[in-house]
Design a protein around this motif. Sequence first.
Motif, short mmCIF file in Angstrom:
data_model
loop_
_atom_site.label_atom_id
_atom_site.label_comp_id
_atom_site.label_asym_id
_atom_site.label_seq_id
_atom_site.Cartn_x
_atom_site.Cartn_y
_atom_site.Cartn_z
N GLU A 144 -7.18 -42.95 -15.90
CA GLU A 144 -7.39 -43.54 -14.56
C GLU A 144 -6.65 -44.86 -14.38
O GLU A 144 -6.47 -45.33 -13.26
CB GLU A 144 -8.89 -43.73 -14.30
N LEU A 145 -6.21 -45.45 -15.50
CA LEU A 145 -5.45 -46.71 -15.39
C LEU A 145 -3.94 -46.45 -15.34
O LEU A 145 -3.16 -47.39 -15.21
CB LEU A 145 -5.78 -47.64 -16.56
N ASP A 146 -3.55 -45.19 -15.45
CA ASP A 146 -2.12 -44.84 -15.46
C ASP A 146 -1.88 -43.55 -14.66
O ASP A 146 -1.48 -42.53 -15.23
CB ASP A 146 -1.64 -44.66 -16.91
N PHE A 188 -2.63 -45.23 -32.90
CA PHE A 188 -3.18 -45.87 -31.70
C PHE A 188 -4.54 -45.25 -31.40
O PHE A 188 -4.76 -44.06 -31.65
CB PHE A 188 -2.24 -45.64 -30.51
N ASN A 189 -5.45 -46.05 -30.89
CA ASN A 189 -6.77 -45.53 -30.55
C ASN A 189 -7.41 -46.39 -29.45
O ASN A 189 -6.84 -47.40 -29.04
CB ASN A 189 -7.67 -45.48 -31.80
N GLU A 190 -8.57 -45.97 -28.99
CA GLU A 190 -9.19 -46.67 -27.86
C GLU A 190 -10.10 -47.82 -28.30
O GLU A 190 -11.05 -48.19 -27.61
CB GLU A 190 -9.90 -45.66 -26.95
N GLU A 191 -9.80 -48.38 -29.47
CA GLU A 191 -10.48 -49.60 -29.91
C GLU A 191 -9.51 -50.78 -29.91
O GLU A 191 -9.92 -51.92 -30.09
CB GLU A 191 -11.01 -49.43 -31.36
N GLY A 192 -8.22 -50.48 -29.78
CA GLY A 192 -7.20 -51.52 -29.95
C GLY A 192 -6.76 -52.16 -28.65
O GLY A 192 -7.48 -52.14 -27.64
N ILE A 193 -5.58 -52.73 -28.68
CA ILE A 193 -5.02 -53.40 -27.50
C ILE A 193 -4.42 -52.38 -26.55
O ILE A 193 -4.63 -52.44 -25.34
CB ILE A 193 -3.96 -54.44 -27.93
N PHE A 194 -3.66 -51.45 -27.10
CA PHE A 194 -3.03 -50.40 -26.28
C PHE A 194 -3.98 -49.21 -26.20
O PHE A 194 -4.15 -48.48 -27.17
CB PHE A 194 -1.71 -49.95 -26.92
N ARG A 195 -4.60 -49.01 -25.06
CA ARG A 195 -5.55 -47.91 -24.90
C ARG A 195 -5.08 -47.01 -23.77
O ARG A 195 -4.62 -47.51 -22.75
CB ARG A 195 -6.95 -48.43 -24.56
N GLY A 210 3.51 -49.02 -28.01
CA GLY A 210 2.15 -49.14 -27.49
C GLY A 210 2.08 -48.84 -26.00
O GLY A 210 1.15 -48.18 -25.52
N LEU A 211 3.06 -49.32 -25.26
CA LEU A 211 3.07 -49.06 -23.82
C LEU A 211 3.31 -47.58 -23.54
O LEU A 211 2.74 -47.02 -22.61
CB LEU A 211 4.15 -49.93 -23.14
N ASP A 212 4.16 -46.93 -24.35
CA ASP A 212 4.37 -45.48 -24.19
C ASP A 212 3.05 -44.74 -24.40
O ASP A 212 2.77 -43.73 -23.75
CB ASP A 212 5.40 -44.97 -25.21
N TYR A 213 2.25 -45.24 -25.33
CA TYR A 213 0.95 -44.61 -25.60
C TYR A 213 -0.04 -44.87 -24.46
O TYR A 213 -0.71 -43.95 -23.99
CB TYR A 213 0.37 -45.15 -26.92
N ALA A 214 -0.12 -46.11 -24.03
CA ALA A 214 -1.16 -46.49 -23.07
C ALA A 214 -0.79 -46.13 -21.63
O ALA A 214 -1.65 -45.71 -20.85
CB ALA A 214 -1.45 -47.99 -23.17
N PHE A 215 0.46 -46.31 -21.28
CA PHE A 215 0.90 -46.10 -19.88
C PHE A 215 2.11 -45.17 -19.82
O PHE A 215 3.18 -45.57 -19.36
CB PHE A 215 1.27 -47.46 -19.26
N PRO A 216 1.95 -43.91 -20.27
CA PRO A 216 3.12 -43.01 -20.30
C PRO A 216 3.74 -42.79 -18.93
O PRO A 216 4.96 -42.72 -18.81
CB PRO A 216 2.55 -41.70 -20.88
N ILE A 237 -1.75 -57.04 -21.39
CA ILE A 237 -1.96 -55.61 -21.67
C ILE A 237 -3.42 -55.37 -22.05
O ILE A 237 -4.07 -54.44 -21.55
CB ILE A 237 -1.01 -55.14 -22.80
N HIS A 238 -3.95 -56.21 -22.92
CA HIS A 238 -5.37 -56.10 -23.30
C HIS A 238 -6.28 -56.19 -22.09
O HIS A 238 -7.24 -55.42 -21.94
CB HIS A 238 -5.74 -57.17 -24.32
#
Lengths: 236, 236
Positions: free
Chosen positions: A231-233, A220-227, A176-182, A108-109
Amino acid sequence: MRYELYYWSGIQGRGEYVRLALEDAGVDYVDVARERGDNAIMPFLRGRQEGALPFAPPFLKAGRLVIAQTVTILAYLGPHLGLVPGGQSAEIYAQQLQMTISDFIVEIHDTHHPIAASQYYEEQRTAARKRSQVFREERLPKFLAYFEQVIERGNGRQALSRHSYVDLSLFQLISGLDYAFPNAMRRMQKRIPRLRALAERVAERPNIAAYLASPRRIPFNEEGIFRHYAELDPTR
Amino acid sequence: MRYELYYWSGIQGRGEYVRLALEDAGVDYVDVARERGDNAIMPFLRGRQEGALPFAPPFLKAGRLVIAQTVTILAYLGPHLGLVPGGQSAEIYAQQLQMTISDFIVEIHDTHHPIAASQYYEEQRTAARKRSQVFREERLPKFLAYFEQVIERGNGRQALSRHSYVDLSLFQLISGLDYAFPNAMRRMQKRIPRLRALAERVAERPNIAAYLASPRRIPFNEEGIFRHYAELDPTR
């Protein structure tokens, strides 16, 4: 005993899997860097402290023990916090599942940092788009289908037959996945009913619900693992 | 008890860390896929067997236990094979070190497959060159310096104060890196005297020396984790 957790103060990151276990169990702990700053971590990484040398945070101080690596910390805490079913076979299975969660977290990272953790996302966007496509189409379905199957098999048996630290980590993964890749997660929705039910059950546990509503839970934020990078989703 | 190791028959891969432990201890084991073909692995991955569900090989059958994930297998085998110093603190430290070795292995693999394990190297050469440069300049020195420091601190203390499965895995790491990145490893030479001494000591252990000289030791090749591609390891 008062546990001391050492992890970067600005992100959930890998420390969050330990925080969730400590919070769920309702034990006394101090999140050291959030109280005293990230500099409190450095003497351990530089080898200025007795005991085990951590490669990186998170690490836990439990009395005189220094324990690094999320999987190892949780394998240690599980029996102490009542967060793993009894018996060697269940402990081994829980640890194996947590290892697979750990492997998944790396993947994921690397969707947003496929070239170098030390470089900005913007410097590796082309590779990130390619890796994310493979992640959405191959790796995400494979890992989630695996954990769905584990829950299906586990009912009444071995691991996951009772609440454990693995449940807490699966909750964190789904959140985290719901946040990063809804969008990708919406497409997975019908294939993971048991994971969804587990995540809801965990979120409703009183100590976890209280923690999630507290300022101790870092957003959650764009510094962590789940970002979340749109454009990636893509929507399709 | 006769241990059964399940791992792909054509590569060292992650199975090798388990093989080295079983060989060093001189216990009875069968390398199932090498005797009966890789198809013997599939029923376990498809969930057709009782017990724990592996996400991927390697996994070990020990009586009725099915144990997957290299770190978990070694944490289980360590005390049974006399391959970890006694006491909880040493067992935890050994597992933590093995976790860090596991993280390092993922990064080594991703030097040649930074986008997708399911695609050919040739399809991701541009990203592989970039990732390998970061690996050679940042990650390789960081991980090796860490393990060098662990050995330095460990003398007479906790982990690595006695021969353990961690030593065997560090030997495998050094051997694989020498194969895949001979030029980068030459530049590291003076900074890792303790790791070098450890690797030589392990190679001279009678059971390991016999294993390495036997046909059971699969040669390094370009299907495994440690691959030598000249363009990923320039002379300067």
